[in-house]
Write a protein that holds these residues in place. Structure first.
Motif, short mmCIF file in Angstrom:
data_model
loop_
_atom_site.label_atom_id
_atom_site.label_comp_id
_atom_site.label_asym_id
_atom_site.label_seq_id
_atom_site.Cartn_x
_atom_site.Cartn_y
_atom_site.Cartn_z
N VAL A 61 0.81 -1.22 0.00
CA VAL A 61 0.00 0.00 0.00
C VAL A 61 0.84 1.27 0.00
O VAL A 61 0.70 2.12 -0.88
N ARG A 87 -2.55 -4.02 -7.37
CA ARG A 87 -3.24 -2.86 -6.77
C ARG A 87 -3.46 -1.75 -7.79
O ARG A 87 -4.21 -0.83 -7.54
N HIS A 185 0.81 0.06 7.44
CA HIS A 185 0.73 1.49 7.09
C HIS A 185 1.57 2.30 8.07
O HIS A 185 2.34 3.17 7.69
N TYR A 216 -3.13 7.12 -3.87
CA TYR A 216 -2.19 6.12 -4.40
C TYR A 216 -2.29 5.91 -5.91
O TYR A 216 -1.75 4.96 -6.44
N ILE A 218 -4.62 4.84 -7.81
CA ILE A 218 -5.26 3.61 -8.29
C ILE A 218 -6.07 3.97 -9.54
O ILE A 218 -6.87 4.92 -9.51
N CYS A 262 -6.88 9.50 2.04
CA CYS A 262 -7.14 8.32 2.87
C CYS A 262 -6.56 8.57 4.25
O CYS A 262 -5.35 8.63 4.44
N ARG A 264 -6.93 6.65 6.92
CA ARG A 264 -6.47 5.46 7.63
C ARG A 264 -4.96 5.15 7.41
O ARG A 264 -4.24 4.85 8.33
N SER A 265 -4.56 5.23 6.14
CA SER A 265 -3.22 4.74 5.82
C SER A 265 -2.12 5.76 6.08
O SER A 265 -0.95 5.41 6.07
N VAL A 343 -15.07 -2.02 1.99
CA VAL A 343 -13.71 -1.92 1.44
C VAL A 343 -12.74 -1.83 2.63
O VAL A 343 -13.16 -1.79 3.79
N GLY A 344 -11.44 -1.80 2.34
CA GLY A 344 -10.46 -1.86 3.40
C GLY A 344 -10.59 -0.75 4.43
O GLY A 344 -10.79 -0.98 5.61
N GLY A 345 -10.45 0.48 3.95
CA GLY A 345 -10.49 1.62 4.86
C GLY A 345 -11.40 2.68 4.28
O GLY A 345 -12.58 2.44 4.01
N SER A 346 -10.82 3.83 4.00
CA SER A 346 -11.62 5.03 3.72
C SER A 346 -12.60 4.91 2.55
O SER A 346 -13.59 5.64 2.50
N ARG A 347 -12.35 4.02 1.63
CA ARG A 347 -13.25 3.99 0.46
C ARG A 347 -14.69 3.64 0.81
O ARG A 347 -15.62 4.07 0.12
N PHE A 369 -10.28 -3.03 7.99
CA PHE A 369 -9.27 -2.83 9.04
C PHE A 369 -9.29 -1.42 9.62
O PHE A 369 -8.32 -1.01 10.24
N MET A 480 -13.63 -2.72 -5.40
CA MET A 480 -13.30 -1.32 -5.16
C MET A 480 -11.80 -1.05 -4.96
O MET A 480 -11.39 0.07 -4.77
N HIS A 481 -11.00 -2.10 -4.98
CA HIS A 481 -9.56 -1.91 -4.80
C HIS A 481 -8.88 -1.66 -6.14
O HIS A 481 -8.05 -0.78 -6.27
#
Ligand code: CFN
Length: 536
Positions: A61, A87, A185, A216, A218, A262, A264-265, A343-347, A369, A480-481
């Motif tokens: 990440v 990713r 992270h 990032y 993406i 984001c 979180r990261s 999704v993982g975090g903020s998304r 997470f 969504m990743h």
């Protein structure tokens, strides 16, 4: 089915110990209460979680998207191979620069390396990488076995740095650390901050200098965001870390303001830059037309320049004129539909506004997470140095004392700004969801199936592991990743791309073939002839 009824059904299916645990990770939004949710705790063994590992969060990440570094994975080949290019953090080579994003570097540890140690192999891999690729810097990411056998990657990095004269950064991000990729992270943030940020004082020219943190690139998101920011007149010093270079990150301390996409990261870096260099951070959201415009207005307000504010309005008007008409056509088609976002975090938070603009309400959402602050808001964040994820990790030492905490703008102006814009503030997902909707932390496959059967959403913003099982149940699911190889989805053009893809996905005629044709109609024509034996 009402939320409570559905949740009771889910929880009833569990053994009592599991039920007790999962209950704390689920809430039904009620704005009359101050709600708490358990998060960032160990997943129950045996439950099929969507989470990744510490190594994924560090190398995959945060560190991996830096384009001109060779990122060596010290470990068995699978750890590197399965993280290779999945990713979709894109990058473009700078003039005369380097870009190694498409390569996959690993020490490919074998059994003998596990038994006798892999340090020599790592040193050799660095020598080879320097000889063949001449990178601007190197990262080493440790996978699980490296920590277990005790290879000293920090020492190898130090020696290689002296030998080759380029920065070699070792990340002790063994997969088993912490409870998810979130620990990775934090480890990555600490090292980037300690070893890279602030090491290049060559002046960045520009009137309004900003960093894009937690973006990032993406599917090309950062390119679309930067296009708009440049149009308004901002100078992006660096993105962290999508499509970034080592030297750009080294100059990050020169920015006047950090925009945190984001949270979180990268919240750790945002905090540390504020403490060490005095540049505040602002929570932003580049996903969705309205969020994008609000973000632009917030940034302009921070700098407080009349011309900048006027230019901002001009850009917003220009960018949204046709876009709003296009979005209205998608809304017409989707109005009243429902979505689940996991999704993982903020998304899982960021995309709710964009879906709303399409007339789609998010009825269930959650993070793989996220921490409690991602759900409940910033006021519950403890001191960054107390984060449980990093107990064993060398922590950056920045103190909030008079000498070091030197804000670049006067305290009184900062306080006034904080009242109007989210400076150093983060609201969390609970606040933005409607009463009666459901928040589920660390959703698992069983709960996913139950959600689909009970709530039948039209759209499921999913993870990597659950995408196809959702689709096999007849619900359109977008990963969504990676954006399912589409994108960009951020910014104005991104909003239209996302809406177009979602409408196409929901309305594709493929769904009518979900039921096997022979279940509704005979597929053989003709008669069985007399005297012929029936075989089936
Ligand atoms: S690009 Fe980000 S936005 S960095 Fe994070 S928390 Fe992952 S890789 Mo997958 S898509 Fe996801 Fe977020 Fe931040 Fe991505 S929601 S899980 S670790 N994430």
């Amino acid at each position: 089915m009402k939320s409570q009824e559905f949740l009771d059904k889910v929880l009833e299916s569990y053994p009592s110990k599991v039920m007790k645990n999962r209950k704390k990770h689920i809430i039904i939004k009620d704005s009359n209460e101050k709600q708490e949710i358990a998060a960032n705790t160990r997943a129950i063994p045996g439950i099929i979680t969507n989470r990744g590992c510490c190594y994924a969060g560090c190398k995959g990440v945060v560190v991996g998207p830096i384009i001109d570094m060779v990122h060596i994975v010290h470990g068995p080949v699978g750890c590197s191979y399965y993280a290779w290019n999945t990713r979709r953090n894109k990058g473009k080579i700078r003039e005369g620069g380097k870009n190694f994003l498409e390569y996959c570097f690993t020490t490919d540890m074998q059994e003998s390396d596990i038994v006798f140690g892999g340090e020599k192999k790592l040193a050799k891999a660095i020598d080879e990488a320097v000889e063949l690729f001449k990178p601007n810097a190197i990262s080493i990411s440790a996978t699980c076995p490296v920590g277990l056998i005790g290879d000293d990657i920090n020492q190898i990095a130090k020696q290689a740095q002296q030998k080759h004269g380029i920065p070699v950064l070792a990340f002790n991000c063994e997969g088993y650390k912490g409870v998810s990729q979130s620990a990775g992270h934090h480890i990555a943030n600490n090292k980037l901050m300690k070893d890279i940020v602030g090491t290049n004082d060559e002046e960045v020219i520009g009137k309004y200098k900003i960093n894009l943190l937690g973006e990032y690139n993406i599917g090309g998101d950062e390119w679309e965001i930067s296009r708009i920011l440049n149009k308004v007149g901002y100078k992006v010093v660096t993105t962290m870390t999508g499509n970034s270079t080592y030297e750009e990150i080294a100059r990050a301390h020169q920015a006047d303001l950090n925009l945190v996409q984001c949270h979180r990261s990268i919240n750790y870096i945002a905090e540390m830059i504020e403490i060490k260099y005095g540049a505040p951070w602002m929570k932003v959201n580049f996903i969705g037309v309205e969020s994008m415009s609000t973000t632009l207005r917030h940034i302009a307000k921070y700098f407080g320049d009349e011309d900048l504010m006027a230019k901002t309005e001009e850009v917003i008007a220009e960018e949204t004129e046709e876009l709003l008409q296009e979005m209205a056509t998608y809304k017409e088609k989707c109005e009243g539909k429902t979505a689940v976002l996991f999704v993982g975090g903020s998304r899982a938070h960021h995309y709710q506004g964009l879906l709303k603009e399409m007339g789609i309400e998010t009825i269930v959402a959650g993070y793989e997470f996220g921490h409690r602050d991602d759900y409940e808001g910033r006021d519950i964040i403890p001191d960054i140095k107390l984060d449980a994820d990093t107990r064993n990790i060398e922590e950056i030492t920045v103190e909030k004392d008079e000498q070091k905490y030197n804000l670049r703008i006067p305290e009184d102006r900062l306080e006034a700004l904080k009242k109007e814009i989210p400076l150093g503030d983060y609201a969390g997902m609970i606040k933005d969801m409607e009463d009666g909707t459901v928040l589920i932390d660390d959703l698992n496959h069983f709960e996913t199936e139950m959600i689909i059967k009970a709530l039948k959403p039209a759209f499921f913003g999913s993870g990597v592991k659950d995408k196809y099982m959702i689709q096999k149940m007849g619900v359109y699911s977008k990963q969504m990743h990676s954006y399912d190889y589409s994108g960009p989805y951020a910014g104005y053009r991104g909003a239209a791309n996302f809406a177009r893809d979602v409408v196409a996905g929901i309305f594709t005629p493929a769904w009518q073939y979900m039921k096997a044709p022979w279940k509704t109609q005979p597929i053989l024509n003709g008669k069985v002839e007399e005297g012929v034996e029936k075989v089936c």
